[in-house]
Design a protein around this motif. Structure first.
Motif, PDB file in Angstrom:
ATOM      1  N   THR A  71       4.783   6.843   0.949  1.00 39.16           N
ATOM      2  CA  THR A  71       4.250   7.251  -0.343  1.00 39.16           C
ATOM      3  C   THR A  71       2.736   7.466  -0.342  1.00 39.16           C
ATOM      4  OG1 THR A  71       4.210   4.901  -0.959  1.00 39.16           O
ATOM      5  CG2 THR A  71       6.103   6.212  -1.685  1.00 39.16           C
ATOM      6  N   ASN A  72       2.053   7.126   0.731  1.00 38.88           N
ATOM      7  CA  ASN A  72       0.622   7.409   0.841  1.00 38.88           C
ATOM      8  C   ASN A  72       0.363   8.651   1.688  1.00 38.88           C
ATOM      9  OD1 ASN A  72       1.320   6.421   3.339  1.00 38.88           O
ATOM     10  ND2 ASN A  72      -0.392   4.979   3.508  1.00 38.88           N
ATOM     11  N   ASP A  82      -0.710  12.097   3.189  1.00 34.97           N
ATOM     12  CA  ASP A  82      -1.895  12.923   2.969  1.00 34.97           C
ATOM     13  C   ASP A  82      -1.432  14.328   2.589  1.00 34.97           C
ATOM     14  OD1 ASP A  82      -4.265  14.272   2.952  1.00 34.97           O
ATOM     15  OD2 ASP A  82      -4.787  13.882   5.048  1.00 34.97           O
ATOM     16  N   ASP A 139       0.043   7.170  -6.195  1.00 34.69           N
ATOM     17  CA  ASP A 139      -1.295   6.571  -6.227  1.00 34.69           C
ATOM     18  C   ASP A 139      -1.316   5.521  -7.323  1.00 34.69           C
ATOM     19  OD1 ASP A 139      -4.208   6.390  -5.684  1.00 34.69           O
ATOM     20  OD2 ASP A 139      -4.361   7.182  -7.712  1.00 34.69           O
ATOM     21  N   HIS A 141       4.843  11.154  -3.362  1.00 40.15           N
ATOM     22  CA  HIS A 141       3.580  10.462  -3.041  1.00 40.15           C
ATOM     23  C   HIS A 141       3.094   9.759  -4.304  1.00 40.15           C
ATOM     24  CE1 HIS A 141       1.316  13.794  -4.967  1.00 40.15           C
ATOM     25  NE2 HIS A 141       2.173  14.592  -4.353  1.00 40.15           N
ATOM     26  N   ASP A 199       0.823  -1.214   0.000  1.00 34.00           N
ATOM     27  CA  ASP A 199       0.000   0.000   0.000  1.00 34.00           C
ATOM     28  C   ASP A 199       0.853   1.258   0.000  1.00 34.00           C
ATOM     29  OD1 ASP A 199      -2.451  -1.353   0.021  1.00 34.00           O
ATOM     30  OD2 ASP A 199      -2.267  -1.719   2.166  1.00 34.00           O
ATOM     31  N   SER A 200       2.020   1.207   0.626  1.00 32.29           N
ATOM     32  CA  SER A 200       2.907   2.369   0.661  1.00 32.29           C
ATOM     33  C   SER A 200       4.294   1.891   1.059  1.00 32.29           C
ATOM     34  CB  SER A 200       2.410   3.416   1.674  1.00 32.29           C
ATOM     35  OG  SER A 200       2.457   2.910   2.996  1.00 32.29           O
TER      36      SER A 200
END
Length: 507
Positions: A150-151, A153, A283, A281, A54-55
């Motif tokens: 990397t996730n 906010d 996605d 970051h 996820d990150s």
């Protein structure tokens, strides 16, 4: 299946291995020097599967910007970054009285921009991309002693009332002729033109509070906390940058060589370098068919960066200790007291069955790090280096190489065994003094409470070496945030093979 035999050849190999620094020195995996020693070799199945990341830790000064759709798996990866700027080591601006003022007598900048210099790119240099640049907040700055992933906010760090600018760009500068934009002397760059007033604000801050410019710490918190660079449209290009600068342009009064008054153009640059934070970051938009459950059914595993998929291995520690009899049943404890001198695993690239070629549509990762799953984040946060005891680095950089090889993970296996023994026999009982059945029961009970104790992850990494006339030294290992993909042998019903060499005293 496992096979075991006596071999003089393996004894010679062990003599060589024993000289290697990576050979374990933990407990029972040191091979005693004795004429009564027997060498045994065996192969064991290693289960592997694809896991979703996820990150990952984003603590690197290399940043990525853009959006790419992977044609192999239909994953759309969009990257952007947050960047701070540091203060120059010299006095940033001339004396206030020398600055050319506006008609009202106020200090003014002529212009201000940010230049993002491109190291490399993937995709079509003519593709039009859209970029959104937003000023960060002084109330919530990126802290040097914090770990960012990397996730992150991004909205949490944006100044909602600050600079907010959108622009389009192409990697190839279409405003200039080809003969000016080719060759090594041309540096591709994305130019973000900030409002003139932003440059004026920086100059005003300097003349009002020059102490804010003494250290980058105060500059970030009092003057310029940095900017967010977000890919806001377009697909087909991913650019890599490790250098950027914010420039303030102004004019000032000076003298010519003859002593005459003149007005000069000036510029002050604030660098986005490794001394300050840049945080990428990412996605990843995955199609519904790429769930972990679906991937678990495939006779292969995947590694994709940035932050998409890794390969997980389950090391067969119990099999190594037990061995199997001819009928396939476990021979409980057969190798429990044997020394493990060598444990090697080779993981090949998976070939496309229809073409016979390696299935890869983007660059294959040059380096894969093997690290315990539980230690992966802390390894990167601490800036650790592979030690050939708990972490191992493999390179597929050789010409024609289609595999990653870990030549001796015996130290890791020994550490895992010792950790499990200590946990399962926390009451102080000597594991060697109980029956194999009781030992097995205790191990199973402890393993149920620690289901990931024997799992490692293969992660793609960026590696930096420093070279001198006499040596090459590994300087750093960081998370690979660039585009890469590789399909590996393994997966469902396709176990990998772990080659093991034991030694034991002859009875």
């Amino acid at each position: 299946m496992k096979r075991i035999f006596h071999s003089a050849l393996w004894l010679c190999a062990l003599a060589f291995v024993a000289c290697d620094d990576s050979t374990s020195k933990i407990g029972y995996d040191v091979m005693p020097k004795s004429d009564g020693m027997t060498a045994l070799d065996a192969e064991y199945n290693v289960e592997s599967r694809t896991i979703k990341a996820d990150s990952v830790y984003a603590g690197t000064n290399t940043c990525y910007l853009g959006s790419i759709k992977d044609p192999e798996m239909n994953i759309r990866t969009t990257s952007g970054f947050l960047a701070q700027f540091n203060t120059p080591s010299t006095v940033p601006f001339p004396k206030q009285e020398k600055i050319v003022k506006d008609n009202d007598g106020h200090i003014t900048a002529d212009s201000c921009d940010i230049r993002i210099y491109l190291d490399s790119f993937y995709g079509d240099s003519l593709t039009t991309m859209k970029l959104r640049v937003q000023e960060l907040s002084k109330e919530h700055v990126l802290e040097e002693d914090s770990a960012y992933y990397t996730n992150i906010d991004v909205d949490k760090y944006i100044n909602k009332n600050g600079v907010d600018k959108s622009l389009t760009y192409t990697v190839k500068d279409l405003t200039r002729p080809d003969n000016e934009t080719t060759g090594k002397s041309y540096y591709r760059q994305i130019i973000v033109r900030l409002p003139k007033e932003y440059g004026t604000k920086i100059m005003d801050a300097y003349y009002s509070h020059p102490e804010y410019f003494d250290k980058t710490y105060s500059f970030i918190r009092k003057v310029c906390p940095g900017f967010s660079f977000k890919s806001a449209g377009g697909t087909g290009v991913m650019v890599k940058t490790a250098m950027m600068a914010m420039n303030v342009y102004f004019r000032y009064h000076s003298k010519t060589a003859e002593g005459n008054d003149t007005i000069m153009d000036g510029m002050q640059s604030f660098g986005g370098t490794e001394e300050v934070l840049q945080t990428t970051h990412i996605d990843n938009t995955l199609p519904g068919s790429l769930s972990e459950a679906d991937l678990a059914e495939k006779p292969c595993t995947y590694i994709k960066s940035p932050a998409a998929f890794y390969t997980e291995l389950t090391l067969p520690i119990n099999d190594l200790e037990n061995g199997k009899q001819a009928d396939g049943s476990l021979n409980i404890g057969e190798h429990y007291n044997d020394s493990i001198n060598l444990a090697k695993i080779v993981i090949r690239h998976k070939e496309n069955s229809s073409t016979g070629t390696v299935a890869s549509t983007m660059p294959t990762p040059t380096y894969l790090l093997m690290v315990r799953k539980s230690d992966m984040n802390s390894f990167f946060v601490k800036g650790s280096l592979p030690d050939s005891k708990l972490t191992y680095l493999s390179s597929a950089s050789s010409i024609g190489s289609n595999y990653y090889s870990y030549s001796n993970i015996a130290p890791l296996i020994s550490r895992l065994r010792a950790e499990r023994n200590k946990g399962a026999f926390a009451d102080g009982t000597d594991p060697k003094k109980v029956s194999p059945k009781e030992r097995k029961e205790r191990f199973e009970a402890w393993e149920r409470e620690h289901p990931e104790w024997n799992k490692v992850v293969l992660a793609p990494v960026d590696v930096v070496y420093t070279k001198s006339s006499t040596s090459t030294v590994l300087q750093s290992v960081s998370t690979l945030l660039g585009l890469s993909t590789v399909q590996l042998e393994g997966g469902k019903d396709s176990p990998l093979q772990l080659q093991v060499v034991y030694s034991r005293f002859s009875k």
